[in-house]
Design an enzyme around this catalytic site. Structure first.
Site, PDB file in Angstrom:
ATOM      1  N   GLY A   1       0.790  -1.221   0.000  1.00  0.00           N
ATOM      2  CA  GLY A   1       0.000   0.000   0.000  1.00  0.00           C
ATOM      3  C   GLY A   1       0.820   1.267   0.000  1.00  0.00           C
ATOM      4  O   GLY A   1       0.328   2.328  -0.393  1.00  0.00           O
TER       5      GLY A   1
ATOM      6  N   ASP B   1      -2.773   7.208   1.703  1.00  0.00           N
ATOM      7  CA  ASP B   1      -2.165   8.098   0.720  1.00  0.00           C
ATOM      8  C   ASP B   1      -0.826   7.571   0.215  1.00  0.00           C
ATOM      9  O   ASP B   1      -0.189   8.198  -0.628  1.00  0.00           O
ATOM     10  CB  ASP B   1      -1.989   9.507   1.302  1.00  0.00           C
ATOM     11  CG  ASP B   1      -1.130   9.533   2.556  1.00  0.00           C
ATOM     12  OD1 ASP B   1      -0.475   8.510   2.871  1.00  0.00           O
ATOM     13  OD2 ASP B   1      -1.113  10.582   3.234  1.00  0.00           O
TER      14      ASP B   1
ATOM     15  N   ARG C   1      14.413   0.618   0.905  1.00  0.00           N
ATOM     16  CA  ARG C   1      14.839  -0.596   1.585  1.00  0.00           C
ATOM     17  C   ARG C   1      15.221  -1.653   0.562  1.00  0.00           C
ATOM     18  O   ARG C   1      14.706  -1.679  -0.565  1.00  0.00           O
ATOM     19  CB  ARG C   1      13.760  -1.081   2.539  1.00  0.00           C
ATOM     20  CG  ARG C   1      12.373  -1.273   1.964  1.00  0.00           C
ATOM     21  CD  ARG C   1      11.410  -1.597   3.094  1.00  0.00           C
ATOM     22  NE  ARG C   1      10.090  -1.929   2.600  1.00  0.00           N
ATOM     23  CZ  ARG C   1       9.072  -2.268   3.395  1.00  0.00           C
ATOM     24  NH1 ARG C   1       9.257  -2.323   4.698  1.00  0.00           N
ATOM     25  NH2 ARG C   1       7.889  -2.560   2.893  1.00  0.00           N
TER      26      ARG C   1
ATOM     27  N   ASP D   1       1.494 -10.976   7.071  1.00  0.00           N
ATOM     28  CA  ASP D   1       1.971 -10.184   5.948  1.00  0.00           C
ATOM     29  C   ASP D   1       3.285  -9.487   6.266  1.00  0.00           C
ATOM     30  O   ASP D   1       3.891  -8.872   5.377  1.00  0.00           O
ATOM     31  CB  ASP D   1       0.918  -9.153   5.520  1.00  0.00           C
ATOM     32  CG  ASP D   1       0.482  -8.248   6.658  1.00  0.00           C
ATOM     33  OD1 ASP D   1      -0.129  -8.776   7.614  1.00  0.00           O
ATOM     34  OD2 ASP D   1       0.749  -7.037   6.606  1.00  0.00           O
TER      35      ASP D   1
ATOM     36  N   ASP E   1       9.591  -4.984   7.703  1.00  0.00           N
ATOM     37  CA  ASP E   1       8.508  -4.092   8.122  1.00  0.00           C
ATOM     38  C   ASP E   1       8.687  -3.600   9.554  1.00  0.00           C
ATOM     39  O   ASP E   1       8.017  -4.046  10.486  1.00  0.00           O
ATOM     40  CB  ASP E   1       7.142  -4.769   7.961  1.00  0.00           C
ATOM     41  CG  ASP E   1       6.699  -4.784   6.507  1.00  0.00           C
ATOM     42  OD1 ASP E   1       7.386  -4.159   5.683  1.00  0.00           O
ATOM     43  OD2 ASP E   1       5.686  -5.405   6.192  1.00  0.00           O
TER      44      ASP E   1
END
Length: 525
Positions: free
Chosen positions: A105, A137, A195, A272, A282
């Protein structure tokens, strides 16, 4: 100025079906592993931090560092030469519940480069919306981007498998976020982190097509993973799929054991956020234990359930592996047996790695003896009752191992790890444990000085405590990047003593106990 190398077509895109639509409208995406997703340009990009080490890893020359072309690419204002930016499609279990389609996203795969150690994917996180952004966004704020940049490099130099960070770029544009979801949104500086990893494949990439019954896409994903990252498992098919599941389970078990050994808490172990390659990925509301508290989580979203607390991470790892096993089980004749075998492989790998790590931290040799587990458990039980800084305590133990006799009283070097004065009863308990530990180390038969050196190699002097990161974030918000540069130097040598600095960075100060960003964080970007 050096020219940027031409990117390869990402292996993920070359091997797997993608969408033909080019627009960024949020939508369910079926039958495709990725969608085109061009970054959204920003107003005034500025390079805030850069890793020359990671640049060399992916094959960038020193001459490219200060080029306008590189800055434009890292800001999302220009495409990487030869590349086609995409976002990938996956689902996941979040806080134990199936969340359906999620996808990249706010991360966009902008290039795949051939470096000295192989191919690496480069993602821009915070570079704008994608078809998977739902109501978001696609942007990220400076505080979270800086935390990801710092933690990626910190974990690597601690010896823990992780994604890496190439750059941090300020966008020159504000991003509005409600940091604690309490109805008080604020405009914050925007940033983009680049990354880097051999692959960002997640458990959720396999869970999504499995949940939809899309066996064609699931089979293609498994074949791609085997052929690209696990070729030693043989040709794609049921036997290799079973071996893939076992290998991923073992890698995951070893990874989480390494987290535990340094007191790292990921904070949001959704499926995820689990890497197929056994990498830490993450970085959101993570943290390192200050006082040893198995119930601690840095994630405000998890403050009530504490699902992802430090002491819960090993069990959650097994639960997540079981979810991957359910997905891959659709391709196997005996899925229940495969799931059981995967969870057992995970547990065996975790227990072996954890015992090895903690035995090495205590100077007991690796692997440790069977009775060493009792010694470790007794230490944890005692540390839980006291408020003891985990990093300082373990680092200080090496100074006791070289002494000629077991301690008759709680040593001053260890008192510095306590956040409050221990009671007489707890001091006696500490001395009893220290005496058992000291005599156990003598059975190693090694020179105590050599044992101390080995212990220092497993007990970091410096970890990225949240309050330290927060100080650097606040300075960066004020335009001062010197603390960030200094912190990066510390993170690159976490096990080394420095005569110019104390043995550790010190205990958490009182002001950081409840300060936002220090004691608790949210998933807010």
């Amino acid at each position: 100025m050096g020219m940027l190398p031409v990117a390869h077509v990402p292996a993920f895109c070359a091997a797997l079906p993608g969408e033909s639509r080019e627009d960024l409208a949020p939508r369910p995406v079926h039958g495709a592993a990725w969608s085109p997703a061009a970054p959204t340009p920003v107003a005034a990009p500025k390079l805030l931090a850069f890793s020359d080490e990671v640049a060399a890893l992916v094959g960038l020359t020193p001459e490219t560092r200060d080029s306008e072309q590189l800055l434009a690419v890292l800001a999302g204002n220009a495409p990487w030469p030869g590349a086609r930016p995409v976002a990938t499609n996956y689902g996941g279990h979040q806080f134990g519940n199936w969340a359906g389609q999620l996808g990249d996203g706010r991360a966009i795969l902008v290039a795949e480069l051939q470096g000295p150690a192989g191919r690496f994917e480069l993602q821009l996180k915070g570079a704008g919306p994608t078809p998977y952004s739902r109501r978001g966004d696609g942007r990220a704020v400076l505080r979270s981007s800086l935390r990801e940049f710092l933690c990626s490099e910190s974990m690597h130099h601690l010896g823990i498998p992780t994604t890496r960070a190439l750059s941090l770029v300020g966008t020159g544009e504000p991003v509005v976020r409600d940091m604690f979801y309490d109805g008080h949104p604020e405009a914050e500086p925007g940033a983009i982190v680049c990354r880097v990893a051999p692959s960002f494949l997640r458990f959720g990439h396999f869970e999504l097509p499995a949940s939809r019954g899309d066996l064609a896409l699931l089979s293609s994903l498994v074949a791609f993973a085997i052929e690209t990252y696990f070729p030693e498992l043989g040709s794609p098919g049921a036997p290799a799929t079973r071996e893939l599941l076992l290998e991923v389970a073992r890698r995951t078990g070893r990874l989480i054991a390494r987290w535990q050994s340094v007191g790292f808490v990921h904070g949001v172990m959704n499926t995820d956020n689990m890497s197929l390659l056994g990498l830490t990925i993450d970085y959101g509301p993570y943290g390192w234990l200050d006082s040893f508290d198995p119930s601690w989580t840095p994630n405000t979203t998890d403050a009530e359930m504490r699902r992802y607390r430090y002491g819960g991470q090993p069990g959650i790892g097994a639960w997540n592996v079981a979810r991957l096993a359910v997905a891959l089980g659709l391709l196997l004749e005996t899925p229940a047996e495969a799931q059981e075998a995967a969870v057992e492989a995970y547990r065996a790998a975790f227990e072996d790695e954890a015992m090895r790590r903690f035995a090495a931290k205590l100077g007991l040799g690796a692997p440790g003896q069977p009775e060493d587990g009792v010694l470790v458990d007794d230490l944890f039980a005692w540390m839980v009752e006291e408020e003891i800084d985990m990093t300082i305590f373990f680092r200080s133990l090496a100074g006791e191992i070289v002494k000629d006799a077991a301690p008759a009283a709680l040593p001053e070097s260890l008192r510095g790890a306590f956040y409050r004065t221990p009671s007489a009863a707890h001091e006696r308990r500490a001395c009893e444990w220290l005496t058992r530990w000291w005599h156990r180390t003598r059975r190693e038969g090694s020179d105590p000085d050599e044992l101390a050196r080995r212990m220092d190699a497993h007990n970091p002097r410096f970890v990225l405590r949240n309050w330290i990161a927060q100080e650097a974030i606040e300075a960066a918000h004020a335009g001062d990047l010197a603390p960030v540069r200094g912190l990066l130097e510390e993170l690159r040598r976490p096990y080394d003593d420095d005569p110019q600095r104390p043995v550790t960075a010190g205990k958490r100060p009182d002001w950081a106990r409840r300060k936002p960003g220090c004691s608790a964080l949210s998933c807010s970007s």
